[in-house]
Write an enzyme that holds these catalytic residues in place. Structure first.
Site, PDB file in Angstrom:
ATOM      1  N   ARG A   1     -10.953  -1.018   2.815  1.00  9.03           N
ATOM      2  CA  ARG A   1      -9.513  -0.903   3.032  1.00  9.03           C
ATOM      3  C   ARG A   1      -9.217  -0.947   4.528  1.00  9.03           C
ATOM      4  O   ARG A   1     -10.124  -0.848   5.355  1.00  9.03           O
ATOM      5  CB  ARG A   1      -8.956   0.374   2.398  1.00  9.03           C
ATOM      6  CG  ARG A   1      -9.750   1.606   2.808  1.00  9.03           C
ATOM      7  CD  ARG A   1      -8.944   2.837   2.934  1.00  9.03           C
ATOM      8  NE  ARG A   1      -7.950   2.741   3.976  1.00  9.03           N
ATOM      9  CZ  ARG A   1      -8.226   2.825   5.280  1.00  9.03           C
ATOM     10  NH1 ARG A   1      -9.475   2.979   5.718  1.00  9.03           N
ATOM     11  NH2 ARG A   1      -7.259   2.725   6.174  1.00  9.03           N
ATOM     12  N   GLY A   2      -7.917  -1.063   4.841  1.00 10.72           N
ATOM     13  CA  GLY A   2      -7.512  -1.218   6.229  1.00 10.72           C
ATOM     14  C   GLY A   2      -7.322  -2.707   6.484  1.00 10.72           C
ATOM     15  O   GLY A   2      -8.193  -3.523   6.122  1.00 10.72           O
TER      16      GLY A   2
ATOM     17  N   ASP B   1      -0.134  -2.854   8.852  1.00 10.59           N
ATOM     18  CA  ASP B   1      -0.616  -3.797   7.832  1.00 10.59           C
ATOM     19  C   ASP B   1       0.051  -5.154   7.960  1.00 10.59           C
ATOM     20  O   ASP B   1      -0.511  -6.174   7.584  1.00 10.59           O
ATOM     21  CB  ASP B   1      -0.389  -3.227   6.429  1.00 10.59           C
ATOM     22  CG  ASP B   1      -1.398  -2.134   6.163  1.00 10.59           C
ATOM     23  OD1 ASP B   1      -1.175  -1.002   6.600  1.00 10.59           O
ATOM     24  OD2 ASP B   1      -2.453  -2.439   5.566  1.00 10.59           O
TER      25      ASP B   1
ATOM     26  N   ARG C   1      -4.544  -7.522  -2.843  1.00 13.27           N
ATOM     27  CA  ARG C   1      -3.544  -6.599  -2.286  1.00 13.27           C
ATOM     28  C   ARG C   1      -2.479  -7.436  -1.563  1.00 13.27           C
ATOM     29  O   ARG C   1      -2.826  -8.391  -0.861  1.00 13.27           O
ATOM     30  CB  ARG C   1      -4.193  -5.586  -1.324  1.00 13.27           C
ATOM     31  CG  ARG C   1      -5.177  -4.649  -2.018  1.00 13.27           C
ATOM     32  CD  ARG C   1      -5.572  -3.483  -1.126  1.00 13.27           C
ATOM     33  NE  ARG C   1      -4.530  -2.472  -1.063  1.00 13.27           N
ATOM     34  CZ  ARG C   1      -4.562  -1.432  -0.221  1.00 13.27           C
ATOM     35  NH1 ARG C   1      -5.574  -1.297   0.631  1.00 13.27           N
ATOM     36  NH2 ARG C   1      -3.595  -0.534  -0.217  1.00 13.27           N
TER      37      ARG C   1
ATOM     38  N   ASN D   1       3.315  -0.161   7.422  1.00 16.28           N
ATOM     39  CA  ASN D   1       2.080   0.616   7.538  1.00 16.28           C
ATOM     40  C   ASN D   1       2.083   1.641   6.399  1.00 16.28           C
ATOM     41  O   ASN D   1       3.028   1.702   5.604  1.00 16.28           O
ATOM     42  CB  ASN D   1       1.976   1.291   8.909  1.00 16.28           C
ATOM     43  CG  ASN D   1       0.592   1.877   9.146  1.00 16.28           C
ATOM     44  OD1 ASN D   1      -0.420   1.180   8.984  1.00 16.28           O
ATOM     45  ND2 ASN D   1       0.509   3.147   9.497  1.00 16.28           N
ATOM     46  N   LYS D   2       1.032   2.424   6.335  1.00 13.71           N
ATOM     47  CA  LYS D   2       0.866   3.374   5.231  1.00 13.71           C
ATOM     48  C   LYS D   2       2.130   4.188   4.986  1.00 13.71           C
ATOM     49  O   LYS D   2       2.777   4.630   5.930  1.00 13.71           O
ATOM     50  CB  LYS D   2      -0.321   4.299   5.569  1.00 13.71           C
ATOM     51  CG  LYS D   2      -0.625   5.386   4.569  1.00 13.71           C
ATOM     52  CD  LYS D   2      -0.803   4.891   3.153  1.00 13.71           C
ATOM     53  CE  LYS D   2      -1.866   3.826   3.002  1.00 13.71           C
ATOM     54  NZ  LYS D   2      -1.799   3.145   1.680  1.00 13.71           N
TER      55      LYS D   2
ATOM     56  N   GLN E   1      -6.421   9.224   3.138  1.00 14.30           N
ATOM     57  CA  GLN E   1      -7.201   8.488   4.145  1.00 14.30           C
ATOM     58  C   GLN E   1      -7.324   9.289   5.451  1.00 14.30           C
ATOM     59  O   GLN E   1      -8.311   9.168   6.169  1.00 14.30           O
ATOM     60  CB  GLN E   1      -6.550   7.130   4.446  1.00 14.30           C
ATOM     61  CG  GLN E   1      -6.678   6.105   3.339  1.00 14.30           C
ATOM     62  CD  GLN E   1      -5.490   6.127   2.401  1.00 14.30           C
ATOM     63  OE1 GLN E   1      -4.860   7.153   2.204  1.00 14.30           O
ATOM     64  NE2 GLN E   1      -5.182   4.987   1.808  1.00 14.30           N
TER      65      GLN E   1
HETATM   66  O1  MRU Z   1      -3.945   1.444   1.717  1.00 14.88           O
HETATM   67  P1  MRU Z   1      -4.800   1.351   2.955  1.00 14.88           P
HETATM   68  O2  MRU Z   1      -5.682   2.528   3.141  1.00 14.88           O
HETATM   69  O3  MRU Z   1      -5.532   0.027   3.045  1.00 14.88           O
HETATM   70  O4  MRU Z   1      -3.736   1.360   4.145  1.00 14.88           O
HETATM   71  C1  MRU Z   1      -4.204   1.179   5.445  1.00 14.88           C
HETATM   72  C2  MRU Z   1      -3.195   1.411   6.490  1.00 14.88           C
HETATM   73  O5  MRU Z   1      -2.022   1.579   6.233  1.00 14.88           O
HETATM   74  C3  MRU Z   1      -3.699   1.354   7.903  1.00 14.88           C
HETATM   75  O6  MRU Z   1      -2.970   2.229   8.704  1.00 14.88           O
HETATM   76  C4  MRU Z   1      -3.540  -0.059   8.417  1.00 14.88           C
HETATM   77  O7  MRU Z   1      -4.157  -0.982   7.553  1.00 14.88           O
HETATM   78  C5  MRU Z   1      -4.107  -0.233   9.770  1.00 14.88           C
HETATM   79  S1  MRU Z   1      -5.865  -0.276   9.744  1.00 14.88           S
HETATM   80  C6  MRU Z   1      -6.413  -0.651  11.285  1.00 14.88           C
END
Ligand code: MRU
Length: 351
Positions: free
Chosen positions: A44-45, A235, A87, A245-246, A194
């Site tokens: 993820r990320g 993201d 995703r 972002n998250k 996370q």
């Molecule tokens: O759902 P996730 O855990 O993939 O979400 C990730 C995020 O929102 C991170 O903050 C983002 O991808 C930046 S990672 C360098």
């Protein structure tokens, strides 16, 4: 520790769903295993997803016999479609796949063996560019922080989320090495934790003082004047600077603005989406409600309750103090700089 690497014939990655309890590495030469890993957040990320997808495209055609390069390209395109369906929000996934497909395009290459080498080189370039971008983001971002700061971060934008040292966490670890960081408030980041599971683990390994908070404590520490900067990853950054972002990043940006604390987004230029004009047009993933109705495997909500579980939110560019990229720090007005950065990548093909 590399969270994601290419062994020469396989992708090796750490299963992020098992952290921090267990450090389990998975090695695979099957791109469908990577699809499943991305879907279930084992990988993820945003940048890590992009790198994994690039090698997924390689694995889809590696070790198979093709009569012609055209045949190989058809298999590649089908695998790219599967990888792209894992995703929807992180644009790094789509940009990496577009680069892989562009690398396979030249009509001059008719030999499948040569095409395979070309694809491996492109995936490796995507990985190496990410490693380099993380380092440079750290350097640019650390330059924005003064000595003795306490920062707050959300979700995980560390080495686990990239092929390198992370984005937001690269800023923090670089500044920490310069002796600038007092402590880091880490939002636990409901529902998948996370922050608690991954960011706290990564920062503590670096010997940085971490204070874990539930997401709803962020307003209190900001009001108490305990935080001098908020730094998050991204993201997808629309061409006007609006940033997905998250989930929970947007309320943090509102709180930071209310308390006159800078809100920084740290992301490589591979996270900029020149094709999306603003945040309204960023596709936001919705996760299964079970991630909200359960906690650590235990049901915490009544059976049958309705759940709304967007995985990301959009922070309008007006709430972002600056975007830290590997090519420099960008401030408003964002559109002209973001458009030119996205259209003239440091390496590889543009989408
Ligand atoms: O759902 P996730 O855990 O993939 O979400 C990730 C995020 O929102 C991170 O903050 C983002 O991808 C930046 S990672 C360098």
């Amino acid at each position: 520790m590399n969270a994601l690497e290419w062994t020469g014939s396989k992708v090796r990655f750490i299963d992020q769903t098992r952290l921090p309890g267990e450090e389990i590495f998975v090695e695979t030469d099957d791109y469908r295993v990577l699809c499943e890993a991305i879907r279930t957040l084992r990988i993820r990320g945003a940048p890590a997803i992009g790198v994994a997808a690039a090698f997924g495209a390689v694995l889809a055609v590696r070790g198979k016999q093709f009569g012609t390069a055209e045949e190989m390209k058809r298999v590649l395109d089908a695998a790219a479609a599967e990888l792209a369906s894992t995703r929807p929000t992180a644009v790094n996934l789509f940009r990496a796949l577009a680069r892989m497909q562009a690398a396979a395009r030249p009509e001059t290459i008719q030999d499948p063996e040569i095409l395979l080498v070309r694809l491996q080189d492109e995936a490796m370039a995507i990985l190496n560019e990410d490693v380099d971008a993380c380092r440079r983001i750290g350097e640019f971002g650390a330059g924005l922080l003064s000595s003795g700061v306490t920062v707050l971060t959300h979700c995980n934008a560390g080495g686990l989320a990239t092929a390198g040292s992370g984005t937001a966490l690269s800023v923090i670890t670089t500044a920490a090495r310069q002796g600038k960081i007092n402590r880091v408030y880490v939002d636990e980041t409901r529902p998948l934790l996370q922050g608690a599971r991954l960011t706290a683990w990564e920062l503590m390994k670096e010997g940085i003082r971490v204070v874990l908070i539930t997401d709803n404590v962020a307003g209190t520490v900001l009001r108490q004047g305990k935080v001098q900067a908020v730094i998050v990853g991204a993201d997808r950054i629309a061409s006007n600077g609006d940033t997905a972002n998250k989930i929970g990043s947007y309320p943090l940006a509102v709180l930071a603005s209310r308390h006159h604390v800078p809100f920084y987004v740290a992301a490589p230029t591979s996270t900029i989406d020149p094709a999306t004009s603003d945040g309204e047009h960023i596709p936001i993933e919705e996760r299964n409600g079970i991630e909200v109705t359960t906690f650590g495997g235990t049901r915490v909500a009544p059976e049958g309750v309705e759940v709304y579980a967007p995985a990301f939110d959009v922070t309008p560019s007006t709430l972002i103090t600056a975007i830290i990229t590997e090519r420099g720090v960008i401030e408003a007005p964002y559109a002209p700089t973001l458009e030119s950065l996205a259209c003239t990548p440091a390496g590889g093909a543009s989408t």
